[in-house]
Motif scaffolding. Structure first.
Motif, short mmCIF file in Angstrom:
data_model
loop_
_atom_site.label_atom_id
_atom_site.label_comp_id
_atom_site.label_asym_id
_atom_site.label_seq_id
_atom_site.Cartn_x
_atom_site.Cartn_y
_atom_site.Cartn_z
N SER A 1 0.82 -1.21 0.00
CA SER A 1 0.00 0.00 0.00
C SER A 1 0.85 1.27 0.00
CB SER A 1 -0.94 0.01 1.21
OG SER A 1 -0.19 0.00 2.43
N TRP A 2 2.11 1.17 0.46
CA TRP A 2 2.98 2.35 0.44
C TRP A 2 3.21 2.84 -0.98
CZ3 TRP A 2 7.39 0.24 4.14
CH2 TRP A 2 6.82 -0.05 5.39
N PHE A 3 3.22 1.91 -1.94
CA PHE A 3 3.46 2.30 -3.33
C PHE A 3 2.26 3.02 -3.93
CE2 PHE A 3 6.03 -1.61 -2.65
CZ PHE A 3 7.28 -1.00 -2.67
N ALA A 4 1.11 2.94 -3.27
CA ALA A 4 -0.07 3.65 -3.74
C ALA A 4 0.14 5.16 -3.68
CB ALA A 4 -1.30 3.25 -2.92
N ILE A 5 1.06 5.61 -2.82
CA ILE A 5 1.37 7.04 -2.75
C ILE A 5 1.90 7.54 -4.08
CG2 ILE A 5 2.84 8.76 -1.62
CD1 ILE A 5 2.78 6.95 0.87
N ALA A 6 2.77 6.73 -4.72
CA ALA A 6 3.31 7.10 -6.03
C ALA A 6 2.20 7.16 -7.07
CB ALA A 6 4.38 6.09 -6.46
N ALA A 7 1.27 6.20 -7.04
CA ALA A 7 0.15 6.20 -7.98
C ALA A 7 -0.74 7.41 -7.77
CB ALA A 7 -0.65 4.90 -7.84
N MET A 8 -0.93 7.82 -6.51
CA MET A 8 -1.76 8.99 -6.21
C MET A 8 -1.11 10.26 -6.76
SD MET A 8 -3.12 10.24 -2.47
CE MET A 8 -3.62 8.55 -2.09
N LEU A 9 0.20 10.40 -6.55
CA LEU A 9 0.91 11.56 -7.08
C LEU A 9 0.85 11.59 -8.60
CD1 LEU A 9 4.08 11.59 -4.77
CD2 LEU A 9 2.20 13.24 -4.77
N ALA A 10 1.01 10.40 -9.22
CA ALA A 10 0.96 10.32 -10.68
C ALA A 10 -0.42 10.74 -11.20
CB ALA A 10 1.29 8.90 -11.13
N ALA A 11 -1.49 10.32 -10.52
CA ALA A 11 -2.84 10.67 -10.94
C ALA A 11 -3.03 12.19 -10.91
CB ALA A 11 -3.87 9.99 -10.05
N LEU A 12 -2.47 12.85 -9.89
CA LEU A 12 -2.58 14.31 -9.79
C LEU A 12 -1.78 15.01 -10.88
CD1 LEU A 12 -2.31 14.71 -5.89
CD2 LEU A 12 -4.37 14.93 -7.31
N ILE A 13 -0.58 14.49 -11.15
CA ILE A 13 0.24 15.07 -12.23
C ILE A 13 -0.44 14.90 -13.58
CG2 ILE A 13 2.44 14.81 -13.48
CD1 ILE A 13 3.68 14.01 -10.76
N MET A 14 -1.10 13.75 -13.77
CA MET A 14 -1.78 13.49 -15.04
C MET A 14 -2.96 14.43 -15.28
SD MET A 14 -0.08 11.18 -16.61
CE MET A 14 1.40 11.77 -15.77
N VAL A 15 -3.54 14.97 -14.21
CA VAL A 15 -4.60 15.98 -14.38
C VAL A 15 -4.02 17.22 -15.06
CG1 VAL A 15 -6.19 17.53 -13.17
CG2 VAL A 15 -5.98 15.14 -12.44
N ARG A 16 -2.86 17.64 -14.60
CA ARG A 16 -2.19 18.81 -15.20
C ARG A 16 -1.81 18.51 -16.65
NH1 ARG A 16 0.68 23.29 -13.15
NH2 ARG A 16 1.22 24.57 -14.96
N LEU A 17 -1.29 17.32 -16.89
CA LEU A 17 -0.91 16.94 -18.25
C LEU A 17 -2.14 16.85 -19.15
CD1 LEU A 17 1.35 16.15 -20.16
CD2 LEU A 17 1.12 13.79 -19.38
N GLY A 18 -3.27 16.38 -18.59
CA GLY A 18 -4.51 16.31 -19.35
C GLY A 18 -4.97 17.67 -19.82
N ALA A 19 -4.78 18.70 -18.99
CA ALA A 19 -5.14 20.06 -19.38
C ALA A 19 -4.28 20.53 -20.56
CB ALA A 19 -4.98 21.00 -18.19
N TRP A 20 -2.99 20.19 -20.52
CA TRP A 20 -2.10 20.54 -21.65
C TRP A 20 -2.54 19.82 -22.92
CZ3 TRP A 20 0.96 17.50 -24.79
CH2 TRP A 20 1.85 18.16 -25.63
N TYR A 21 -2.86 18.53 -22.78
CA TYR A 21 -3.30 17.72 -23.92
C TYR A 21 -4.60 18.27 -24.52
CZ TYR A 21 -4.69 13.47 -26.49
OH TYR A 21 -5.09 12.58 -27.46
N LYS A 22 -5.50 18.71 -23.67
CA LYS A 22 -6.77 19.28 -24.14
C LYS A 22 -6.52 20.52 -24.98
CE LYS A 22 -11.28 20.81 -22.43
NZ LYS A 22 -12.10 21.03 -21.20
N ALA A 23 -5.62 21.39 -24.50
CA ALA A 23 -5.29 22.60 -25.26
C ALA A 23 -4.59 22.26 -26.56
CB ALA A 23 -4.40 23.51 -24.40
N LYS A 24 -3.73 21.25 -26.53
CA LYS A 24 -3.00 20.84 -27.74
C LYS A 24 -3.96 20.26 -28.77
CE LYS A 24 1.09 20.21 -29.68
NZ LYS A 24 2.01 21.31 -29.96
#
Length: 343
Positions: free
Chosen positions: A105-128
């Motif tokens: 379950s400790w590795f879920a922290i990395a997945a949680m951070l990645a999910a948040l980063i992907m929200v920001r990347l999704g906004a860039w992808y939407k604009a692109k």
């Protein structure tokens, strides 16, 4: 993955990247606390579904962000996964074994951070995506004279190459530790460290292959990568421990350089179906890896661990068929000739 990729081509979803990571997060948490076999199967299936949502869209985003260096961009994207795979055995030895199943379950922290980063990347992808709709892009530097029949033939060759690559690597990743323990009597911890050598070489080779694919042509990198690993793969079952590790490192380094070039080469054949093509080859990568692991496990039970390494060492020889691939990139001479005509 091919189905989610096809859907991504027709109906791009910028936030699919974050959704995919949320599935991974959920699967890790379920795996950490699963008490029954069926619960473990559900957990890994949820992780797999997250992967199927993530990879096709991620490949589309990677190509949009590549600045023309598509092989390099694809290899940088993939090295994240390869790096994670390389660290997996070490983290299992250092964290999961001493602290137990719940420590997953400790590795879920990395997945949680990645999910948040992907929200920001999704906004860039939407604009692109909006920019591409308003400013249609022309394909530059691609050979558009390849017939449909030749394209399908090339895809069939690539599938065979992916088969040889991932059946071979599945034998290494699943059974190399058992091979070392059985043949040389090394400890479990030492065998995990030696497996890390192969996986680290795999990560390094992935980036190197992307750089070489953009510079020398993807066809030639694919050809060299699969066939070039053959001498070291063939020697590995018959040499001492030191040379086994050296051959393992070199075969991993060389054979890893192919996949980013294979994915980009395939998407160059069908540039309007990047998500679907990426989904097909990522799906093959995971699917063939799983089938290869099961096959070699069955064969090892029937024969021996050493025998499956002797058999698997023949697989890189299939790389010779890469010579039949057509060139998807225009040569410098053709570009120069075309420029002259325009002048």
């Amino acid at each position: 993955q091919p189905f989610t990729g096809l859907y991504a081509d027709k109906h791009p979803r910028p936030y699919a990247l974050s959704i995919g990571m949320c599935f991974t997060l959920t699967g890790l948490l379920v795996l950490a606390f699963a008490e029954y076999y069926w619960a473990i199967l559900i957990a890994v299936s949820v992780v797999g579904f997250g992967s199927s949502v993530f990879h096709p869209t991620a490949s589309r985003v990677t190509q949009l962000a590549s600045g023309g260096k598509k092989s390099l961009a694809q290899s940088i994207f993939q090295v994240g996964g390869n790096g994670g795979s390389a660290l997996g055995p070490l983290l299992a030895a250092l964290i999961v074994l001493p602290y137990g199943q719940h420590s997953i379950s400790w590795f879920a922290i990395a997945a949680m951070l990645a999910a948040l980063i992907m929200v920001r990347l999704g906004a860039w992808y939407k604009a692109k995506l909006q920019y591409v709709v308003n400013h249609p892009q022309k394909t530059v530097g691609l050979n558009n004279n390849i017939s449909k029949r030749a394209k399908y033939g090339a895809l069939a060759i690539l599938i065979l190459l992916v088969f040889s690559k991932y059946f071979y690597t599945s034998c290494i990743t699943s059974y190399f530790t058992f091979f070392l323990i059985d043949k040389f009597g090394v400890s479990v911890k030492a065998s995990q460290l030696f497996l890390f050598v192969f996986l680290a070489a795999f990560a390094i080779g992935t980036v190197a292959g992307g750089m070489l694919g953009d510079k020398f042509g993807r066809k030639y990198v694919i050809w060299f990568s699969i066939l070039g690993a053959a001498p070291f793969a063939l020697a590995m079952p018959y040499v001492n421990l030191t040379w086994t590790i050296i051959c393992c490192f070199l075969s991993g380094l060389i054979i890893a350089s192919a996949f980013s070039s294979i994915v980009v080469y395939a998407t160059d054949l069908m540039p309007d179906k990047v998500g679907m093509i990426a989904g097909i080859f990522f799906g093959l990568m995971f699917g063939l890896g799983g089938l290869g692991s099961a096959f070699f496990g069955w064969l090892a039970d029937k024969t021996s661990i050493e025998y499956i390494f002797q058999v698997s060492s023949l697989l890189p020889l299939l790389g010779i068929i890469a010579g039949f691939l057509p060139n998807t990139q225009k040569t410098k001479n053709i570009v120069a000739k075309d420029t002259g005509k325009k002048g």
